[in-house]
Design a protein around this motif. Structure first.
Motif, PDB file in Angstrom:
ATOM      1  N   GLY A 251       0.789  -1.221   0.000  1.00  0.00           N
ATOM      2  CA  GLY A 251       0.000   0.000   0.000  1.00  0.00           C
ATOM      3  C   GLY A 251       0.819   1.267   0.000  1.00  0.00           C
ATOM      4  O   GLY A 251       0.248   2.371  -0.016  1.00  0.00           O
ATOM      5  N   GLY A 252       2.153   1.155   0.018  1.00  0.00           N
ATOM      6  CA  GLY A 252       3.018   2.329  -0.022  1.00  0.00           C
ATOM      7  C   GLY A 252       2.979   3.024  -1.378  1.00  0.00           C
ATOM      8  O   GLY A 252       2.557   2.458  -2.383  1.00  0.00           O
ATOM      9  N   VAL A 253       3.457   4.269  -1.399  1.00  0.00           N
ATOM     10  CA  VAL A 253       3.328   5.127  -2.568  1.00  0.00           C
ATOM     11  C   VAL A 253       4.711   5.510  -3.083  1.00  0.00           C
ATOM     12  O   VAL A 253       5.610   5.843  -2.302  1.00  0.00           O
ATOM     13  CB  VAL A 253       2.534   6.406  -2.234  1.00  0.00           C
ATOM     14  CG1 VAL A 253       2.290   7.239  -3.497  1.00  0.00           C
ATOM     15  CG2 VAL A 253       1.218   6.064  -1.577  1.00  0.00           C
ATOM     16  N   LEU A 254       4.854   5.470  -4.385  1.00  0.00           N
ATOM     17  CA  LEU A 254       6.012   6.034  -5.078  1.00  0.00           C
ATOM     18  C   LEU A 254       5.532   7.197  -5.923  1.00  0.00           C
ATOM     19  O   LEU A 254       4.686   7.030  -6.804  1.00  0.00           O
ATOM     20  CB  LEU A 254       6.693   4.994  -5.960  1.00  0.00           C
ATOM     21  CG  LEU A 254       7.819   5.517  -6.864  1.00  0.00           C
ATOM     22  CD1 LEU A 254       8.986   6.033  -6.023  1.00  0.00           C
ATOM     23  CD2 LEU A 254       8.301   4.442  -7.837  1.00  0.00           C
TER      24      LEU A 254
ATOM     25  N   LYS B 123       2.067   0.193  -4.174  1.00  0.00           N
ATOM     26  CA  LYS B 123       2.448  -1.208  -4.100  1.00  0.00           C
ATOM     27  C   LYS B 123       1.217  -2.027  -3.736  1.00  0.00           C
ATOM     28  O   LYS B 123       0.473  -1.654  -2.826  1.00  0.00           O
ATOM     29  CB  LYS B 123       3.555  -1.396  -3.064  1.00  0.00           C
ATOM     30  CG  LYS B 123       4.094  -2.821  -3.006  1.00  0.00           C
ATOM     31  CD  LYS B 123       5.263  -2.921  -2.050  1.00  0.00           C
ATOM     32  CE  LYS B 123       5.826  -4.335  -2.011  1.00  0.00           C
ATOM     33  NZ  LYS B 123       7.008  -4.441  -1.130  1.00  0.00           N
ATOM     34  N   PRO B 124       0.951  -3.135  -4.426  1.00  0.00           N
ATOM     35  CA  PRO B 124      -0.285  -3.888  -4.172  1.00  0.00           C
ATOM     36  C   PRO B 124      -0.397  -4.326  -2.715  1.00  0.00           C
ATOM     37  O   PRO B 124       0.584  -4.694  -2.066  1.00  0.00           O
ATOM     38  CB  PRO B 124      -0.166  -5.091  -5.115  1.00  0.00           C
ATOM     39  CG  PRO B 124       0.787  -4.646  -6.175  1.00  0.00           C
ATOM     40  CD  PRO B 124       1.742  -3.711  -5.511  1.00  0.00           C
ATOM     41  N   SER B 125      -1.625  -4.303  -2.219  1.00  0.00           N
ATOM     42  CA  SER B 125      -1.935  -4.748  -0.869  1.00  0.00           C
ATOM     43  C   SER B 125      -3.331  -5.351  -0.870  1.00  0.00           C
ATOM     44  O   SER B 125      -3.935  -5.558  -1.922  1.00  0.00           O
ATOM     45  CB  SER B 125      -1.836  -3.585   0.132  1.00  0.00           C
ATOM     46  OG  SER B 125      -2.825  -2.605  -0.155  1.00  0.00           O
ATOM     47  N   ARG B 126      -3.865  -5.639   0.320  1.00  0.00           N
ATOM     48  CA  ARG B 126      -5.212  -6.192   0.394  1.00  0.00           C
ATOM     49  C   ARG B 126      -6.253  -5.204  -0.107  1.00  0.00           C
ATOM     50  O   ARG B 126      -7.262  -5.588  -0.679  1.00  0.00           O
ATOM     51  CB  ARG B 126      -5.532  -6.594   1.836  1.00  0.00           C
ATOM     52  CG  ARG B 126      -4.700  -7.766   2.356  1.00  0.00           C
ATOM     53  CD  ARG B 126      -5.110  -8.101   3.764  1.00  0.00           C
ATOM     54  NE  ARG B 126      -4.924  -6.941   4.652  1.00  0.00           N
ATOM     55  CZ  ARG B 126      -5.313  -6.911   5.925  1.00  0.00           C
ATOM     56  NH1 ARG B 126      -5.892  -7.973   6.467  1.00  0.00           N
ATOM     57  NH2 ARG B 126      -5.093  -5.835   6.665  1.00  0.00           N
ATOM     58  N   HIS B 127      -6.014  -3.912   0.113  1.00  0.00           N
ATOM     59  CA  HIS B 127      -6.964  -2.897  -0.320  1.00  0.00           C
ATOM     60  C   HIS B 127      -6.691  -2.431  -1.746  1.00  0.00           C
ATOM     61  O   HIS B 127      -7.588  -1.974  -2.440  1.00  0.00           O
ATOM     62  CB  HIS B 127      -6.922  -1.701   0.640  1.00  0.00           C
ATOM     63  CG  HIS B 127      -7.192  -2.072   2.070  1.00  0.00           C
ATOM     64  ND1 HIS B 127      -8.451  -2.389   2.542  1.00  0.00           N
ATOM     65  CD2 HIS B 127      -6.343  -2.206   3.129  1.00  0.00           C
ATOM     66  CE1 HIS B 127      -8.394  -2.684   3.843  1.00  0.00           C
ATOM     67  NE2 HIS B 127      -7.112  -2.570   4.223  1.00  0.00           N
ATOM     68  N   ILE B 128      -5.448  -2.531  -2.186  1.00  0.00           N
ATOM     69  CA  ILE B 128      -5.077  -2.141  -3.545  1.00  0.00           C
ATOM     70  C   ILE B 128      -4.507  -3.384  -4.210  1.00  0.00           C
ATOM     71  O   ILE B 128      -3.317  -3.694  -4.081  1.00  0.00           O
ATOM     72  CB  ILE B 128      -4.044  -0.997  -3.533  1.00  0.00           C
ATOM     73  CG1 ILE B 128      -4.544   0.175  -2.692  1.00  0.00           C
ATOM     74  CG2 ILE B 128      -3.758  -0.528  -4.953  1.00  0.00           C
ATOM     75  CD1 ILE B 128      -3.551   1.289  -2.565  1.00  0.00           C
TER      76      ILE B 128
END
Length: 403
Positions: free
Chosen positions: A205-208, A344-349
């Motif tokens: 879920g982090g952002v670049l 970065k892909p996660s459960r929500h994204i």
């Protein structure tokens, strides 16, 4: 005997570069002379406001391992410091595209400016967030640490680290990674490695987020001539360093427009873009600062451009003409800034499953631009893509779910 070569620019009339050659002198030892000349035909009313290419903060200053401009040069130091102040005044907040309540414990700045002004501004805006800045110059790290201590930003720190090597942080330890104008100092070959390293460091879920300048334009014809000379020399060196086979073209420069495609190939999802126009025309608050930056930029590039492209006298003459044109009361100039960010892909994204039957550089559903840009498709093109997708599926004997 003289030979005239015309180079078309994106806007406005053509600029002609006249090359003088002596028949009795060896061509290899004769320096090239580029004489900027505007068409002799009287300009029409529509062409009086023509815009020519202008220098941008994303213009590359490195070619593979060759550094064109020293980062510790006083003029380069001042130019980058002014860019950081301009960004702070233009956007007002350090992360304008992120919501106010975005939870962040650690933020990494990939392009620390000489005095760490943007990093300190971020640390003051988010006092509970650990802000780390990376730089390849030890002097910039010391300056940032000193001003952060004076300002009272105890959550800001600087580390000496090159972006061409793996970043010294554990995996999934960063919430947001930011970079400003990395195309200026990052070699082309290092882009895939850096994006993969950023993907490793980010938590799910982090952002670049990457800010680049995709285009610069102004009414200065002399500045357009200097830009054409600079890019001509860059193309010559790039072709000499990595020649292509006959009939092929394997040399591709790292362009800011390709950032979404590079990020999507690395694994980032929900990629978005936001465009912004920075106006530095005559009478605007940024006009004086941009005049100084243009002077510093083309003064630093004089040894590089006069090595093979033109003589030093011709370059200086065009340089002084640019200085006069920048001071005209009718001068207009713009920077087209573009911020690109992905998660970065996660459960929500979740990471989407690519469609095997549609040949597109990236999934179109991921891109929602706030302003029209070259990477967004029109409604007609989108409708045509959906129609082609249905037709292709009808010709398949195997259902899509079983592929």
């Amino acid at each position: 005997m003289s030979h005239t070569q015309s180079i078309p620019l994106r806007h406005g009339p053509l600029l002609f570069f006249e090359e003088d050659m002596n028949e009795h002198q060896d061509r290899a030892t004769q320096p090239h002379r580029l004489l900027p000349q505007v068409q002799k035909d009287p300009p029409s009313p529509a062409s009086r406001g023509a815009l020519y290419p202008f220098y941008t903060p994303s213009d590359p200053l490195v070619l593979d391992e060759q550094v064109l401009v020293s980062p510790v040069h006083p003029l380069e130091w001042r130019r980058r410091s002014q860019q950081a102040r301009m960004l702070m005044q233009h956007f007002r907040v350090p992360l304008p595209e992120q919501p106010e309540g975005f939870p962040m414990k650690r933020i990494l700045d990939l392009a620390l400016d000489p005095n760490g002004e943007w990093l300190r501004h971020l640390a003051a805006h988010a006092p509970r967030t650990e802000c780390i800045g990376l730089t390849s110059q030890e002097s910039a790290a010391r300056q940032t640490a000193f001003f952060a201590a004076v300002q009272g930003c105890h959550n800001a720190s600087a580390q000496v680290c090159s972006l061409t090597r793996p970043l010294p942080f554990p995996a999934e330890s960063i919430d947001l990674i930011s970079g400003h104008f990395l195309h200026a100092t990052l070699p082309e070959y290092a882009w895939p490695l850096l994006l993969e390293d950023c993907f490793r460091l980010l938590r799910p879920g982090g952002v670049l987020r990457l800010l680049e300048c995709v285009q610069g334009e102004s009414t200065s014809a002399a500045a357009g001539t200097l830009c054409a000379t600079y890019w001509q020399q860059m193309g010559r060196l790039r072709a000499a360093a990595r020649p292509s086979a006959r009939g092929t073209q394997t040399i591709r420069s790292a362009r800011p427009e390709r950032l979404p495609i590079r990020m999507e190939k690395t694994g980032f999802v929900a990629i978005e873009q936001q465009e912004s126009l920075l106006d530095f025309s005559a009478g605007t608050p940024f006009h004086g600062t941009l005049c100084e930056q243009a002077d510093d930029f083309f003064q630093l590039l004089e040894p590089f451009c006069t090595a093979h492209s033109c003589s030093r006298e011709t370059y200086q003459q065009t340089y002084h003409e640019m200085q006069l044109e920048l001071l005209e009361p009718t001068f207009r100039g713009y920077w087209h800034l573009c911020t690109t960010w992905g998660y970065k892909p996660s459960r929500h994204i979740l990471r989407p499953i690519p469609d095997m039957h549609v040949e597109q550089p990236f999934p179109q559903v991921l891109y929602t631009c706030s302003l029209p840009c070259s990477l967004s498709l029109s409604r007609r093109e989108h409708r045509h893509t959906r129609t082609s997708r249905v037709e292709r599926r009808q010709h398949q004997h195997t259902p899509i779910d079983q592929l």
